[in-house]
Design a protein around this motif. Structure first.
Motif, PDB file in Angstrom:
ATOM      1  N   ARG A  60       0.941  -1.235  -0.067  1.00  0.00           N
ATOM      2  CA  ARG A  60       0.047   0.065  -0.010  1.00  0.00           C
ATOM      3  C   ARG A  60       0.849   1.354  -0.027  1.00  0.00           C
ATOM      4  NH1 ARG A  60      -3.204  -1.063   4.411  1.00  0.00           N
ATOM      5  NH2 ARG A  60      -1.763   0.216   5.878  1.00  0.00           N
ATOM      6  N   GLY A  61       2.118   1.104   0.633  1.00  0.00           N
ATOM      7  CA  GLY A  61       2.770   2.503   0.766  1.00  0.00           C
ATOM      8  C   GLY A  61       3.563   2.861  -0.666  1.00  0.00           C
ATOM      9  N   TYR A  62       4.083   1.659  -1.354  1.00  0.00           N
ATOM     10  CA  TYR A  62       4.570   1.989  -2.614  1.00  0.00           C
ATOM     11  C   TYR A  62       3.642   2.525  -3.543  1.00  0.00           C
ATOM     12  CZ  TYR A  62       9.381   0.390  -1.437  1.00  0.00           C
ATOM     13  OH  TYR A  62      10.387   0.166  -0.576  1.00  0.00           O
ATOM     14  N   CYS A  63       2.585   2.060  -3.476  1.00  0.00           N
ATOM     15  CA  CYS A  63       1.306   2.281  -4.198  1.00  0.00           C
ATOM     16  C   CYS A  63       1.031   3.729  -4.058  1.00  0.00           C
ATOM     17  CB  CYS A  63       0.183   1.518  -4.036  1.00  0.00           C
ATOM     18  SG  CYS A  63      -1.058   1.995  -5.213  1.00  0.00           S
ATOM     19  N   ALA A  64       0.949   4.326  -3.135  1.00  0.00           N
ATOM     20  CA  ALA A  64       0.738   5.710  -2.658  1.00  0.00           C
ATOM     21  C   ALA A  64       1.761   6.573  -2.950  1.00  0.00           C
ATOM     22  CB  ALA A  64       0.364   6.103  -1.285  1.00  0.00           C
ATOM     23  N   LEU A  65       3.126   5.967  -2.776  1.00  0.00           N
ATOM     24  CA  LEU A  65       4.307   6.765  -3.068  1.00  0.00           C
ATOM     25  C   LEU A  65       4.399   6.904  -4.481  1.00  0.00           C
ATOM     26  CD1 LEU A  65       7.126   7.863  -2.101  1.00  0.00           C
ATOM     27  CD2 LEU A  65       8.027   5.876  -2.559  1.00  0.00           C
ATOM     28  N   ALA A  66       4.216   5.920  -5.400  1.00  0.00           N
ATOM     29  CA  ALA A  66       4.053   5.965  -6.778  1.00  0.00           C
ATOM     30  C   ALA A  66       3.447   7.380  -7.265  1.00  0.00           C
ATOM     31  CB  ALA A  66       3.558   4.967  -7.484  1.00  0.00           C
ATOM     32  N   GLY A  73       6.371  14.314 -11.435  1.00  0.00           N
ATOM     33  CA  GLY A  73       6.643  14.564 -12.722  1.00  0.00           C
ATOM     34  C   GLY A  73       7.625  13.244 -12.794  1.00  0.00           C
ATOM     35  N   PHE A  74       7.748  12.465 -12.143  1.00  0.00           N
ATOM     36  CA  PHE A  74       8.700  11.120 -12.020  1.00  0.00           C
ATOM     37  C   PHE A  74       8.090  10.201 -12.623  1.00  0.00           C
ATOM     38  CE2 PHE A  74      10.793  13.989  -8.606  1.00  0.00           C
ATOM     39  CZ  PHE A  74      11.652  14.651  -9.666  1.00  0.00           C
ATOM     40  N   GLN A  75       7.805   9.892 -13.740  1.00  0.00           N
ATOM     41  CA  GLN A  75       6.769   8.794 -14.033  1.00  0.00           C
ATOM     42  C   GLN A  75       7.633   7.443 -14.182  1.00  0.00           C
ATOM     43  OE1 GLN A  75       5.312   9.821 -17.971  1.00  0.00           O
ATOM     44  NE2 GLN A  75       3.869  11.436 -17.317  1.00  0.00           N
ATOM     45  N   GLU A  76       8.900   7.452 -14.601  1.00  0.00           N
ATOM     46  CA  GLU A  76       9.607   5.981 -14.282  1.00  0.00           C
ATOM     47  C   GLU A  76       9.721   5.615 -12.710  1.00  0.00           C
ATOM     48  OE1 GLU A  76      10.513   3.908 -16.623  1.00  0.00           O
ATOM     49  OE2 GLU A  76      10.450   5.150 -18.429  1.00  0.00           O
ATOM     50  N   GLU A  77       9.902   6.453 -12.036  1.00  0.00           N
ATOM     51  CA  GLU A  77       9.981   6.195 -10.682  1.00  0.00           C
ATOM     52  C   GLU A  77       8.688   5.575 -10.155  1.00  0.00           C
ATOM     53  OE1 GLU A  77      12.138   8.438  -7.487  1.00  0.00           O
ATOM     54  OE2 GLU A  77      12.958   9.597  -8.953  1.00  0.00           O
ATOM     55  N   ALA A  78       7.614   6.251 -10.504  1.00  0.00           N
ATOM     56  CA  ALA A  78       6.181   5.981 -10.271  1.00  0.00           C
ATOM     57  C   ALA A  78       5.825   4.547 -10.847  1.00  0.00           C
ATOM     58  CB  ALA A  78       5.049   7.015 -10.826  1.00  0.00           C
ATOM     59  N   LEU A  79       6.413   4.117 -11.732  1.00  0.00           N
ATOM     60  CA  LEU A  79       6.086   2.986 -12.519  1.00  0.00           C
ATOM     61  C   LEU A  79       7.181   1.843 -11.640  1.00  0.00           C
ATOM     62  CD1 LEU A  79       4.756   1.903 -15.073  1.00  0.00           C
ATOM     63  CD2 LEU A  79       6.583   2.050 -16.317  1.00  0.00           C
ATOM     64  N   ASN A  80       8.084   2.130 -11.300  1.00  0.00           N
ATOM     65  CA  ASN A  80       8.820   1.083 -10.520  1.00  0.00           C
ATOM     66  C   ASN A  80       8.607   1.044  -9.103  1.00  0.00           C
ATOM     67  OD1 ASN A  80      10.810   1.068 -12.440  1.00  0.00           O
ATOM     68  ND2 ASN A  80      12.076   2.686 -11.848  1.00  0.00           N
ATOM     69  N   ASN A  81       7.664   2.163  -8.435  1.00  0.00           N
ATOM     70  CA  ASN A  81       7.156   1.864  -7.286  1.00  0.00           C
ATOM     71  C   ASN A  81       5.932   0.904  -7.385  1.00  0.00           C
ATOM     72  OD1 ASN A  81       8.906   3.260  -5.173  1.00  0.00           O
ATOM     73  ND2 ASN A  81       8.319   5.322  -6.310  1.00  0.00           N
ATOM     74  N   LEU A  82       5.143   1.038  -8.287  1.00  0.00           N
ATOM     75  CA  LEU A  82       4.019   0.327  -8.566  1.00  0.00           C
ATOM     76  C   LEU A  82       4.259  -1.379  -8.831  1.00  0.00           C
ATOM     77  CD1 LEU A  82       1.825   2.955 -10.963  1.00  0.00           C
ATOM     78  CD2 LEU A  82       1.277   1.977  -8.250  1.00  0.00           C
ATOM     79  N   MET A  83       5.282  -1.478  -9.605  1.00  0.00           N
ATOM     80  CA  MET A  83       5.711  -2.944  -9.877  1.00  0.00           C
ATOM     81  C   MET A  83       6.128  -3.425  -8.519  1.00  0.00           C
ATOM     82  SD  MET A  83       4.987  -3.262 -12.878  1.00  0.00           S
ATOM     83  CE  MET A  83       5.155  -4.810 -12.836  1.00  0.00           C
ATOM     84  N   THR A  84       6.991  -2.788  -7.621  1.00  0.00           N
ATOM     85  CA  THR A  84       7.422  -3.208  -6.467  1.00  0.00           C
ATOM     86  C   THR A  84       6.108  -3.522  -5.510  1.00  0.00           C
ATOM     87  OG1 THR A  84       9.260  -1.961  -6.307  1.00  0.00           O
ATOM     88  CG2 THR A  84       8.549  -2.677  -4.160  1.00  0.00           C
ATOM     89  N   SER A  85       5.021  -2.637  -5.330  1.00  0.00           N
ATOM     90  CA  SER A  85       3.757  -3.093  -4.875  1.00  0.00           C
ATOM     91  C   SER A  85       3.035  -4.102  -5.150  1.00  0.00           C
ATOM     92  CB  SER A  85       2.733  -1.655  -5.184  1.00  0.00           C
ATOM     93  OG  SER A  85       1.471  -1.836  -4.465  1.00  0.00           O
TER      94      SER A  85
END
Length: 483
Positions: A60-66, A73-85
């Motif tokens: 849940r935390g990584y999903c919110a962080l994404a 404006g960090f779309q790649e980081e958002a994508l990586n955090n969602l994949m971790t989630s």
């Protein structure tokens, strides 16, 4: 070429229609202007450290962080955090189509859409369709989704607390024993219940007890219950709860900070300060802890000033004031939209005779409050205090006390503004029984309380000593309201 472009536009339009039907951060009306992104980022990263080893909470935390990374404006980081989630959730439930993945898959669909990865976007929409078919339940009625939505509203902005409360309440209607929803509902009530209740009928106390019953190891809930019990003079039970929480979780940063706040609210700042400093070692970027420490030192400053012998204590007061300023500066640094901390900091610059610096910060804070449409009354109150006590400008102090009172009469600052205006008016009428402006201030106070008859008497008296078109207009409106 034209045909290909039209097909692409049609595909995009169809995707967008489907995306708006999802339950995820992108569809929950989370307005960027409502959120203090640096502060939220600090708190989410701190929570991830605290939840180490708890895969579901981390998911849940990584999903919110994404979503925060996306807003920055960090779309790649958002994508990586969602994949971790996704990875954490699947490890936790050993299932690719579990209901708990609804929000994360929704966010993934949106992020891929914004990155123009339409095929990937469609694949996540398909996964969501599979979950819907498997569970035959609307996503908006899934307890896991309601819980994640509620926690998002609680974390992202105080403006969303009421919405958080509704989410947790709906989740409990579906699953009354759900641990997350019981805890979330208790915290949401704690943050939104202000007055109007007794010990026996307080929904917050009832729900905190219920949440502790279901989560007996949650020591944060015990401290929150203690803080609420003190309001209703149940101090013995409150003390037992606090001591128990400290004994069981002496190094938990949230337990330490809330126990620190508990002792500070009881006036025990010498117990509060060491605890808050210990919590600060674990969470050095916490604006909350820095602000609590500033409030503790403010109490010490007031106590010192009340002891008398101001001349001999000047250096001690200055040292304490420097501590207050340091912690307020840190709170404002880590939470750039922390309007209370910024306003209080500006006032303390004024106390330290840094008048231009104070004025500059006040103007910045007024601008932030207006842009965020948030806590303007607080800035008005602190600016009135600054004008009255630091610049000795009573006229501007009166103007801003009035502004605060009009914007938020029931707040502590609104009540203090009312008292300050009354003191100013009464002092002036004692010194000059023909001070028309003083009677107008008293008229304003009666009007704000809805005491129109008394307000009319005061404004009539004011006009008998001064000519003022504004007083005349107010008097006319008051007379009309009495007809």
């Amino acid at each position: 070429m034209i045909q290909t472009s039209k097909m692409s536009m049609d595909r995009e339009r169809v995707l967008r229609t489907k995306l708006h039907q999802l339950e995820c951060h992108f569809t929950w009306a989370l307005i960027k202007e409502d959120i203090d992104l640096p502060d939220l980022l600090n708190r989410l990263e701190e929570q991830l450290k605290l939840d180490y080893g708890k895969k579901e909470a981390l998911g849940r935390g990584y999903c919110a962080l994404a979503y925060v990374k996306f807003l920055q404006g960090f779309q790649e980081e958002a994508l990586n955090n969602l994949m971790t989630s996704v990875k954490l959730y699947i490890e936790c439930h050993e299932e690719e189509f579990h209901k708990i993945l609804i929000v994360t898959y929704g966010n993934l669909a949106w992020v891929n859409y914004h990155m123009k990865n339409y095929t990937e976007c469609e694949s996540y929409l398909q996964k969501l369709q599979t979950i819907d078919e498997k569970h035959s339940t609307e996503a908006s009625s899934v307890p896991e989704v309601l819980g994640e939505k509620g926690w998002t509203f609680l974390k992202f902005s105080h403006k969303y607390y009421e919405r958080a409360k509704e989410c947790f309440k709906k989740g409990l209607e579906l699953e009354p024993e759900d641990s997350e929803c019981n805890t979330g509902y208790a915290i949401a009530l704690f943050r939104t219940e202000h007055g109007g209740f007794t010990y026996t009928n307080s929904p917050t106390i009832k729900q905190l007890r219920r949440a502790i019953e279901i989560n007996p190891d949650d020591d944060v809930l015990k401290v929150l219950l203690a803080m609420r019990l003190v309001i209703y003079k149940r101090c013995d039970e409150a003390e037992i709860l606090v001591e128990n929480a400290l004994e069981r979780s002496p190094d938990h940063p949230h337990v330490m900070r809330y126990v620190g706040k508990f002792f500070r609210s009881r006036g025990c700042v010498d117990r509060s300060i060491p605890l808050l400093n210990k919590a600060l070692e674990k969470s050095p970027n916490s604006s909350f802890i820095h602000h609590q420490l500033a409030l503790c030192y403010k109490i010490k400053k007031i106590q010192l000033l009340q002891e008398g012998n101001h001349h001999t204590k000047t250096s001690q007061v200055q040292q304490i004031r420097d501590q207050i300023i340091y912690h307020l500066e840190m709170a404002a640094t880590h939470a750039p939209c922390f309007i209370t901390a910024m306003s209080d900091l500006a006032l303390h610059y004024g106390e330290r005779r840094e008048i231009p610096r104070a004025e500059e910060l006040f103007q910045m804070t007024f601008q932030t409050a207006k842009e965020k449409n948030d806590n303007l009354y607080l800035v008005s109150f602190y600016y009135a205090e600054f004008q009255l006590h630091c610049k000795r400008c009573e006229a501007l102090a009166i103007e801003h006390y009035m502004q605060c009172l009009k914007l938020c009469p029931g707040s502590p600052e609104g009540k203090k503004s009312c008292n300050s205006l009354k003191k100013i008016a009464e002092k002036r009428t004692r010194e000059n029984t023909q001070d028309g402006e003083a009677y107008a201030i008293l008229g304003f106070l009666h009007k704000e309380k809805g005491e129109n008859l008394q307000a009319i008497v005061c404004y009539e008296k004011a006009l008998s000593y001064v000519e003022n078109d504004e007083y005349l207009r107010i008097l006319g409106d008051l007379r009309m309201s009495m007809q």
